[in-house]
Scaffold this motif. Structure first.
Motif, PDB file in Angstrom:
ATOM      1  N   PHE A  46       0.723  -1.180   0.146  1.00 24.96           N
ATOM      2  CA  PHE A  46       0.015   0.146  -0.138  1.00 24.96           C
ATOM      3  C   PHE A  46       0.609   1.356   0.030  1.00 24.96           C
ATOM      4  CE2 PHE A  46      -2.685  -3.219   2.359  1.00 24.96           C
ATOM      5  CZ  PHE A  46      -3.465  -3.395   1.477  1.00 24.96           C
ATOM      6  N   GLN A  47       1.824   1.557  -0.653  1.00 23.59           N
ATOM      7  CA  GLN A  47       2.950   2.230  -0.397  1.00 23.59           C
ATOM      8  C   GLN A  47       2.680   3.306  -1.379  1.00 23.59           C
ATOM      9  OE1 GLN A  47       6.748   0.940   1.074  1.00 23.59           O
ATOM     10  NE2 GLN A  47       6.482   0.585   3.115  1.00 23.59           N
ATOM     11  N   GLU A  48       2.169   3.315  -2.571  1.00 23.40           N
ATOM     12  CA  GLU A  48       2.902   4.015  -3.705  1.00 23.40           C
ATOM     13  C   GLU A  48       1.687   3.285  -4.991  1.00 23.40           C
ATOM     14  OE1 GLU A  48       6.048   5.935  -5.352  1.00 23.40           O
ATOM     15  OE2 GLU A  48       5.601   3.430  -6.899  1.00 23.40           O
ATOM     16  N   SER A  49       0.940   4.576  -4.433  1.00 23.89           N
ATOM     17  CA  SER A  49       0.016   4.369  -6.215  1.00 23.89           C
ATOM     18  C   SER A  49       0.584   5.270  -7.255  1.00 23.89           C
ATOM     19  CB  SER A  49      -1.603   5.116  -5.931  1.00 23.89           C
ATOM     20  OG  SER A  49      -2.221   4.101  -5.532  1.00 23.89           O
ATOM     21  N   ARG A  50       0.857   5.141  -8.523  1.00 23.31           N
ATOM     22  CA  ARG A  50       1.036   5.567  -9.813  1.00 23.31           C
ATOM     23  C   ARG A  50       0.229   5.600 -10.631  1.00 23.31           C
ATOM     24  NH1 ARG A  50       6.010   7.798  -9.938  1.00 23.31           N
ATOM     25  NH2 ARG A  50       7.684   7.635  -8.726  1.00 23.31           N
ATOM     26  N   GLY A  51       0.072   7.115 -11.436  1.00 21.51           N
ATOM     27  CA  GLY A  51      -1.409   7.208 -11.913  1.00 21.51           C
ATOM     28  C   GLY A  51      -2.638   7.054 -11.410  1.00 21.51           C
ATOM     29  N   ASN A  52      -3.778   8.098 -12.113  1.00 21.64           N
ATOM     30  CA  ASN A  52      -5.281   8.410 -11.605  1.00 21.64           C
ATOM     31  C   ASN A  52      -5.323   6.614 -12.091  1.00 21.64           C
ATOM     32  OD1 ASN A  52      -7.852   8.793 -12.647  1.00 21.64           O
ATOM     33  ND2 ASN A  52      -6.911  10.464 -11.426  1.00 21.64           N
ATOM     34  N   ALA A  53      -5.723   5.854 -12.874  1.00 20.08           N
ATOM     35  CA  ALA A  53      -5.821   4.562 -12.442  1.00 20.08           C
ATOM     36  C   ALA A  53      -5.856   3.597 -11.824  1.00 20.08           C
ATOM     37  CB  ALA A  53      -5.499   3.998 -14.089  1.00 20.08           C
ATOM     38  N   ALA A  54      -4.226   3.907 -11.092  1.00 17.00           N
ATOM     39  CA  ALA A  54      -3.733   2.956  -9.783  1.00 17.00           C
ATOM     40  C   ALA A  54      -4.916   2.953  -9.118  1.00 17.00           C
ATOM     41  CB  ALA A  54      -2.663   2.152  -9.882  1.00 17.00           C
ATOM     42  N   LEU A  55      -4.376   4.604  -9.077  1.00 19.78           N
ATOM     43  CA  LEU A  55      -5.323   5.075  -7.126  1.00 19.78           C
ATOM     44  C   LEU A  55      -6.939   5.004  -7.325  1.00 19.78           C
ATOM     45  CD1 LEU A  55      -4.829   7.277  -5.181  1.00 19.78           C
ATOM     46  CD2 LEU A  55      -6.079   8.594  -6.411  1.00 19.78           C
ATOM     47  N   ARG A  56      -7.902   5.670  -8.790  1.00 23.26           N
ATOM     48  CA  ARG A  56      -8.811   4.912  -8.985  1.00 23.26           C
ATOM     49  C   ARG A  56      -9.419   3.638  -8.232  1.00 23.26           C
ATOM     50  NH1 ARG A  56     -12.584   7.836 -11.523  1.00 23.26           N
ATOM     51  NH2 ARG A  56     -10.968   9.365 -12.321  1.00 23.26           N
ATOM     52  N   ALA A  57      -9.216   2.438  -8.854  1.00 24.04           N
ATOM     53  CA  ALA A  57      -9.067   0.830  -8.655  1.00 24.04           C
ATOM     54  C   ALA A  57      -8.402   0.744  -6.897  1.00 24.04           C
ATOM     55  CB  ALA A  57      -7.972   0.127  -9.782  1.00 24.04           C
ATOM     56  N   ARG A  58      -7.917   1.510  -6.477  1.00 21.47           N
ATOM     57  CA  ARG A  58      -7.493   1.279  -5.029  1.00 21.47           C
ATOM     58  C   ARG A  58      -8.400   1.809  -4.227  1.00 21.47           C
ATOM     59  NH1 ARG A  58      -1.536   2.424  -2.373  1.00 21.47           N
ATOM     60  NH2 ARG A  58      -1.836   0.328  -3.041  1.00 21.47           N
ATOM     61  N   MET A  59      -8.685   3.206  -4.810  1.00 18.25           N
ATOM     62  CA  MET A  59      -9.570   3.679  -4.263  1.00 18.25           C
ATOM     63  C   MET A  59     -11.523   2.596  -4.111  1.00 18.25           C
ATOM     64  SD  MET A  59      -9.572   8.031  -4.763  1.00 18.25           S
ATOM     65  CE  MET A  59      -8.526   8.402  -4.329  1.00 18.25           C
ATOM     66  N   ASN A  60     -11.432   2.431  -5.271  1.00 17.15           N
ATOM     67  CA  ASN A  60     -12.852   1.168  -5.587  1.00 17.15           C
ATOM     68  C   ASN A  60     -12.930   0.430  -5.315  1.00 17.15           C
ATOM     69  OD1 ASN A  60     -14.721   3.676  -6.730  1.00 17.15           O
ATOM     70  ND2 ASN A  60     -13.441   3.205  -8.418  1.00 17.15           N
ATOM     71  N   GLY A  61     -11.772  -0.365  -5.142  1.00 17.77           N
ATOM     72  CA  GLY A  61     -11.302  -1.657  -4.310  1.00 17.77           C
ATOM     73  C   GLY A  61     -12.068  -1.742  -2.565  1.00 17.77           C
ATOM     74  N   PHE A  62     -11.670  -0.298  -1.965  1.00 16.68           N
ATOM     75  CA  PHE A  62     -11.468  -0.341  -0.564  1.00 16.68           C
ATOM     76  C   PHE A  62     -12.906   0.279  -0.153  1.00 16.68           C
ATOM     77  CE2 PHE A  62      -7.229   0.002  -0.185  1.00 16.68           C
ATOM     78  CZ  PHE A  62      -7.212  -1.602   1.920  1.00 16.68           C
TER      79      PHE A  62
END
Length: 143
Positions: A46-62
């Protein structure tokens, strides 16, 4: 006539409101396409998200596991760089699988470029964040 671009403070205030008032996609829309979000004290995965797509996927996953109800204790410290601010706040919410409430104090260093968050270095209360992750794992939300 030029269109108003949100200031760093306006973007951060909107981000904080969107955490509780909007969807995770609404929140991700406030981040630049090439955003870098780091959580240096989080577990490795969980230390790094690069790019909006990866961040969006992480946010939606949680999103299905963490319901945020309030942002409190907010202080925004503007710096000598108009693109950078330090933000202190506490996220209040509920773990959906268990109904357990939580409060997670954080300090984020945020860089805003052209009205979008381009970089965020997120520092949350390590003990509370670890307890939250353990509760999610115990509920089967994380492997």
């Amino acid at each position: 006539m030029s269109e108003h671009v949100r200031t760093t403070r306006e973007t951060i205030e909107l981000m904080l409101r969107t955490v509780t008032e909007g969807s995770r996609d609404d929140l991700a829309d406030l981040y630049a396409e090439d955003v870098v979000v780091t959580n240096p004290f989080a577990p490795q995965e969980f230390q790094e998200s690069r790019g909006n797509a990866a961040l969006r996927a992480r946010m939606n996953g949680f999103a299905q596991y963490l319901h945020y109800s309030e942002i409190k204790n907010v202080t925004i410290h503007e710096t000598t760089d108009p693109q950078v601010a330090v933000v202190e706040f506490t996220v209040v919410g509920t773990l959906a699988p268990t109904g357990e409430g939580f409060e997670l104090p954080s300090i984020n260093v945020i860089r805003v470029v052209d009205g979008l968050i381009a970089e965020s270095r997120d520092h949350s209360d390590g003990l509370r964040a670890a307890k939250l992750l353990e509760s999610l794992k115990a509920a089967g939300a994380l492997s």
